[in-house]
Design an enzyme around this catalytic site. Structure first.
Site, PDB file in Angstrom:
ATOM      1  N   LYS A 226      41.170  37.803  36.371  1.00 31.05           N
ATOM      2  CA  LYS A 226      41.541  36.472  35.881  1.00 31.05           C
ATOM      3  C   LYS A 226      41.442  36.354  34.363  1.00 31.05           C
ATOM      4  CE  LYS A 226      41.392  33.921  40.116  1.00 31.05           C
ATOM      5  NZ  LYS A 226      40.693  33.058  41.058  1.00 31.05           N
ATOM      6  N   ARG A 261      36.857  38.306  46.501  1.00 27.18           N
ATOM      7  CA  ARG A 261      38.314  38.446  46.688  1.00 27.18           C
ATOM      8  C   ARG A 261      38.838  39.246  45.503  1.00 27.18           C
ATOM      9  NH1 ARG A 261      42.885  35.932  44.916  1.00 27.18           N
ATOM     10  NH2 ARG A 261      44.549  35.576  46.432  1.00 27.18           N
TER      11      ARG A 261
HETATM   12  N1  HH2 Z   1      42.442  32.888  43.431  1.00 26.79           N
HETATM   13  C1  HH2 Z   1      43.796  33.003  43.514  1.00 26.79           C
HETATM   14  C2  HH2 Z   1      44.448  32.728  44.723  1.00 26.79           C
HETATM   15  N2  HH2 Z   1      43.751  32.364  45.823  1.00 26.79           N
HETATM   16  N3  HH2 Z   1      41.707  31.899  46.869  1.00 26.79           N
HETATM   17  C3  HH2 Z   1      40.379  31.772  46.807  1.00 26.79           C
HETATM   18  N4  HH2 Z   1      39.672  31.409  47.883  1.00 26.79           N
HETATM   19  N5  HH2 Z   1      39.671  32.009  45.648  1.00 26.79           N
HETATM   20  C4  HH2 Z   1      40.313  32.372  44.504  1.00 26.79           C
HETATM   21  O1  HH2 Z   1      39.634  32.543  43.454  1.00 26.79           O
HETATM   22  C5  HH2 Z   1      41.739  32.517  44.523  1.00 26.79           C
HETATM   23  C6  HH2 Z   1      42.415  32.257  45.752  1.00 26.79           C
HETATM   24  C7  HH2 Z   1      44.574  33.435  42.319  1.00 26.79           C
HETATM   25  O2  HH2 Z   1      44.721  34.840  42.284  1.00 26.79           O
HETATM   26  P1  HH2 Z   1      46.028  35.610  42.761  1.00 26.79           P
HETATM   27  O3  HH2 Z   1      46.296  35.335  44.203  1.00 26.79           O
HETATM   28  O4  HH2 Z   1      45.925  37.044  42.428  1.00 26.79           O
HETATM   29  O5  HH2 Z   1      47.181  35.023  41.855  1.00 26.79           O
HETATM   30  P2  HH2 Z   1      48.401  34.078  42.155  1.00 26.79           P
HETATM   31  O6  HH2 Z   1      47.854  32.744  42.542  1.00 26.79           O
HETATM   32  O7  HH2 Z   1      49.156  34.041  40.857  1.00 26.79           O
HETATM   33  O8  HH2 Z   1      49.198  34.666  43.281  1.00 26.79           O
END
Ligand code: HH2
Length: 283
Positions: A226, A261
């Site tokens: 992040k 995660r």
């Molecule tokens: N972070 C993201 C998405 N989902 N869910 C939970 N429970 N906790 C988190 O910190 C979290 C999440 C964001 O990361 P990512 O899925 O890699 O990115 P994007 O939202 O751009 O797909």
């Protein structure tokens, strides 16, 4: 010593050791891996690689929630994730599949397709999501986001006491679910690193994990790749934040997280194994 478990549909997930949740973004625009796993075969291959590296759960997402992300229709989101969830969950030996969605229709269809966890970044605020959660047996991840819109959540976030306010929100959402009959053993809470938080808010939340854990539910932390890690390191490219991400995951686990995660499963599993070995005491 009591063994901690997380009830996720037909699965009982043991949390006596930290669980690594592998991220599978079937999206064209996720902040760190957008476009890499949009074809079904590639997505499944990546999920299986993460499982072989030690992931205990795969979190499948079809909508980017990065700061400033635009809305995706439920039909488009479902079109991206449904087959992937179905095929991953079809293997009876496979660990649980989580669906990362804030849309009740997507959650419903993916649970029907075999997913066992609903990971809702808006923290089950939508009455339709609460109603569906009450009607099924899935594990539920309640995440904190400031406001309810990823498009605006990073617009000058403000808290008087970020740890207390996030803990209060998570406790209230968990109570709302329990009040409609949800078994507390299905609930996991997540402070939502990066979701309407400055660098300092994220650091305070990581330091404050014991206060989140004191709510009595298992804690999930998603710090992987992040932006706050990029700020600390001066690193613009999310893919070059792996060591920083492993550091954050290791700190989170040592400070009370039960689940991390992550995008980089092998590297995280390696670090957690060393931490576990150091912490192990012979009887
Ligand atoms: N972070 C993201 C998405 N989902 N869910 C939970 N429970 N906790 C988190 O910190 C979290 C999440 C964001 O990361 P990512 O899925 O890699 O990115 P994007 O939202 O751009 O797909």
């Amino acid at each position: 010593m009591s063994v901690r478990v997380w009830k996720c549909g037909p699965h009982t997930v043991m949390l006596d050791a930290p669980l690594v949740m592998g991220v599978l973004n079937v999206t064209p625009d996720s902040f760190s891996d957008g476009g890499e796993h949009v074809d079904r075969a590639g997505a499944l291959e990546h999920a299986r690689a993460m499982l072989s590296e030690g992931a205990g759960m795969i979190d499948v997402g079809g909508e980017s929630t990065r700061p400033g992300a635009g809305d995706v229709s439920e039909a488009v989101e479902l079109g991206r994730v449904h087959c992937v969830v179905e095929q991953l969950a079809a293997d009876p030996a496979a660990p649980p599949v989580s669906i990362d969605t804030r849309h009740a229709g997507v959650a419903r269809a993916c649970i029907a397709a075999g997913a066992s966890v609903i990971n809702d970044v808006t923290g089950f605020r939508d009455p339709a999501m609460i109603e569906f959660a009450a009607s099924c047996e899935a594990g539920l991840v309640i995440m904190h986001m400031l406001g309810d819109d990823p498009a605006t959540m990073q617009d000058d976030p403000h808290y008087d006491d970020v740890v207390a306010e996030v803990a209060m929100f998570l406790g209230q959402r968990a109570s709302a679910l329990e009040s409609v009959g949800v078994d507390p053993g299905r609930i996991v809470v997540d402070p939502g690193i990066g979701f309407g938080k400055t660098l300092e808010h994220n650091l305070e939340l990581l330091r404050g994990l014991p206060a989140i854990a004191a709510l009595g539910y298992p804690v999930l932390v998603g710090a992987s790749r992040k932006r706050f890690i990029g700020h600390i390191l001066g690193e613009e490219d999310p893919k070059r934040r792996v060591s920083g991400s492993v550091g954050a995951a290791a700190y989170a686990v040592m400070n009370g997280a039960d689940i991390v995660r992550v995008h980089d499963v092998a590297e995280t599993v390696q670090a957690l194994k060393v931490i576990a070995a150091i912490g192990r005491r012979s009887a």
